[in-house]
Design a protein around this motif. Sequence first.
Motif, PDB file in Angstrom:
ATOM      1  N   ASP A   1      49.718  48.292  40.044  1.00  0.00           N
ATOM      2  CA  ASP A   1      49.168  49.319  40.922  1.00  0.00           C
ATOM      3  C   ASP A   1      48.105  48.676  41.819  1.00  0.00           C
ATOM      4  O   ASP A   1      47.008  48.355  41.373  1.00  0.00           O
ATOM      5  N   VAL A   2      48.445  48.485  43.081  1.00  0.00           N
ATOM      6  CA  VAL A   2      47.549  47.797  44.012  1.00  0.00           C
ATOM      7  C   VAL A   2      46.252  48.579  44.218  1.00  0.00           C
ATOM      8  O   VAL A   2      45.178  47.983  44.310  1.00  0.00           O
ATOM      9  N   ASP A   3      46.332  49.912  44.249  1.00  0.00           N
ATOM     10  CA  ASP A   3      45.114  50.711  44.433  1.00  0.00           C
ATOM     11  C   ASP A   3      44.156  50.502  43.267  1.00  0.00           C
ATOM     12  O   ASP A   3      42.950  50.347  43.461  1.00  0.00           O
ATOM     13  N   GLU A   4      44.690  50.492  42.048  1.00  0.00           N
ATOM     14  CA  GLU A   4      43.857  50.246  40.867  1.00  0.00           C
ATOM     15  C   GLU A   4      43.261  48.838  40.931  1.00  0.00           C
ATOM     16  O   GLU A   4      42.100  48.620  40.601  1.00  0.00           O
ATOM     17  N   MET A   5      44.066  47.901  41.365  1.00  0.00           N
ATOM     18  CA  MET A   5      43.619  46.513  41.450  1.00  0.00           C
ATOM     19  C   MET A   5      42.526  46.356  42.510  1.00  0.00           C
ATOM     20  O   MET A   5      41.593  45.578  42.325  1.00  0.00           O
ATOM     21  N   ARG A   6      42.623  47.106  43.584  1.00  0.00           N
ATOM     22  CA  ARG A   6      41.577  47.035  44.621  1.00  0.00           C
ATOM     23  C   ARG A   6      40.230  47.484  44.065  1.00  0.00           C
ATOM     24  O   ARG A   6      39.204  46.902  44.384  1.00  0.00           O
ATOM     25  N   GLY A   7      40.243  48.521  43.238  1.00  0.00           N
ATOM     26  CA  GLY A   7      39.003  48.982  42.618  1.00  0.00           C
ATOM     27  C   GLY A   7      38.403  47.900  41.735  1.00  0.00           C
ATOM     28  O   GLY A   7      37.196  47.646  41.762  1.00  0.00           O
ATOM     29  N   GLN A   8      39.252  47.238  40.947  1.00  0.00           N
ATOM     30  CA  GLN A   8      38.749  46.174  40.095  1.00  0.00           C
ATOM     31  C   GLN A   8      38.303  44.972  40.937  1.00  0.00           C
ATOM     32  O   GLN A   8      37.280  44.361  40.651  1.00  0.00           O
ATOM     33  N   ARG A   9      39.043  44.672  41.983  1.00  0.00           N
ATOM     34  CA  ARG A   9      38.661  43.585  42.894  1.00  0.00           C
ATOM     35  C   ARG A   9      37.262  43.826  43.447  1.00  0.00           C
ATOM     36  O   ARG A   9      36.423  42.916  43.464  1.00  0.00           O
ATOM     37  N   ASP A  10      36.995  45.056  43.884  1.00  0.00           N
ATOM     38  CA  ASP A  10      35.685  45.370  44.462  1.00  0.00           C
ATOM     39  C   ASP A  10      34.575  45.214  43.428  1.00  0.00           C
ATOM     40  O   ASP A  10      33.491  44.716  43.743  1.00  0.00           O
ATOM     41  N   GLU A  11      34.839  45.619  42.185  1.00  0.00           N
ATOM     42  CA  GLU A  11      33.844  45.470  41.120  1.00  0.00           C
ATOM     43  C   GLU A  11      33.609  43.992  40.809  1.00  0.00           C
ATOM     44  O   GLU A  11      32.471  43.552  40.628  1.00  0.00           O
ATOM     45  N   ILE A  12      34.662  43.209  40.763  1.00  0.00           N
ATOM     46  CA  ILE A  12      34.518  41.775  40.496  1.00  0.00           C
ATOM     47  C   ILE A  12      33.767  41.105  41.638  1.00  0.00           C
ATOM     48  O   ILE A  12      32.882  40.277  41.408  1.00  0.00           O
ATOM     49  N   GLU A  13      34.082  41.466  42.862  1.00  0.00           N
ATOM     50  CA  GLU A  13      33.379  40.901  44.014  1.00  0.00           C
ATOM     51  C   GLU A  13      31.881  41.203  43.919  1.00  0.00           C
ATOM     52  O   GLU A  13      31.043  40.323  44.137  1.00  0.00           O
ATOM     53  N   ARG A  14      31.540  42.446  43.562  1.00  0.00           N
ATOM     54  CA  ARG A  14      30.134  42.832  43.423  1.00  0.00           C
ATOM     55  C   ARG A  14      29.449  42.002  42.338  1.00  0.00           C
ATOM     56  O   ARG A  14      28.346  41.490  42.531  1.00  0.00           O
ATOM     57  N   ARG A  15      30.129  41.839  41.208  1.00  0.00           N
ATOM     58  CA  ARG A  15      29.540  41.089  40.095  1.00  0.00           C
ATOM     59  C   ARG A  15      29.392  39.603  40.423  1.00  0.00           C
ATOM     60  O   ARG A  15      28.393  38.988  40.046  1.00  0.00           O
ATOM     61  N   VAL A  16      30.362  39.035  41.108  1.00  0.00           N
ATOM     62  CA  VAL A  16      30.267  37.614  41.472  1.00  0.00           C
ATOM     63  C   VAL A  16      29.119  37.404  42.449  1.00  0.00           C
ATOM     64  O   VAL A  16      28.338  36.456  42.312  1.00  0.00           O
ATOM     65  N   THR A  17      28.978  38.290  43.423  1.00  0.00           N
ATOM     66  CA  THR A  17      27.864  38.178  44.373  1.00  0.00           C
ATOM     67  C   THR A  17      26.533  38.264  43.640  1.00  0.00           C
ATOM     68  O   THR A  17      25.625  37.450  43.881  1.00  0.00           O
ATOM     69  N   ALA A  18      26.397  39.218  42.723  1.00  0.00           N
ATOM     70  CA  ALA A  18      25.161  39.353  41.941  1.00  0.00           C
ATOM     71  C   ALA A  18      24.929  38.122  41.067  1.00  0.00           C
ATOM     72  O   ALA A  18      23.792  37.652  40.933  1.00  0.00           O
TER      73      ALA A  18
END
Length: 148
Positions: A113-130
């Motif tokens: 599910d690409v939509d579900e994956m986009r949500g996780q991608r955004d969370e991972i991006e936020r965590r990596v930046t932090a």
Amino acid sequence: MSVDRIAFICKGNAGRSQMATAFAERERSERGLDIDIVTGGTDPADHIHQAVIDAMQGRDIDISDRTPRKITPDDIEDVDSVVTMGCSVDEFRPPDWTGQSQQWDLEHPGGDDVDEMRGQRDEIERRVTAFFDELEATETDGDPSTET
């Protein structure tokens, strides 16, 4: 603590850790840092999930040529900081390893599910930046040349 080498690890190395690694590579490049990045899985999949590839393309990052790989104790022997997602550093930690580890509580979304994956991608991006913000703050703490 000086960080020269970091690792992002999950079970299959076909989703979460691949996204985290790609975002970490981008952060390293944009910030001009000299940090090695390692990734792997405790039970690697055969290929990167297509939904992960599609989600990352939405951030102009192509990971379609990557292959999941097994993480070994030798891979993290000299790693300063390990981030695990859905597994434990105890599964592959060398007995004398003295690095730091943190567990990111990220569920495996399953399916394609690409939509579900986009949500996780955004969370991972936020965590990596932090995570990189913390690395830079740690690197500059106590360094008089960085104070204004």
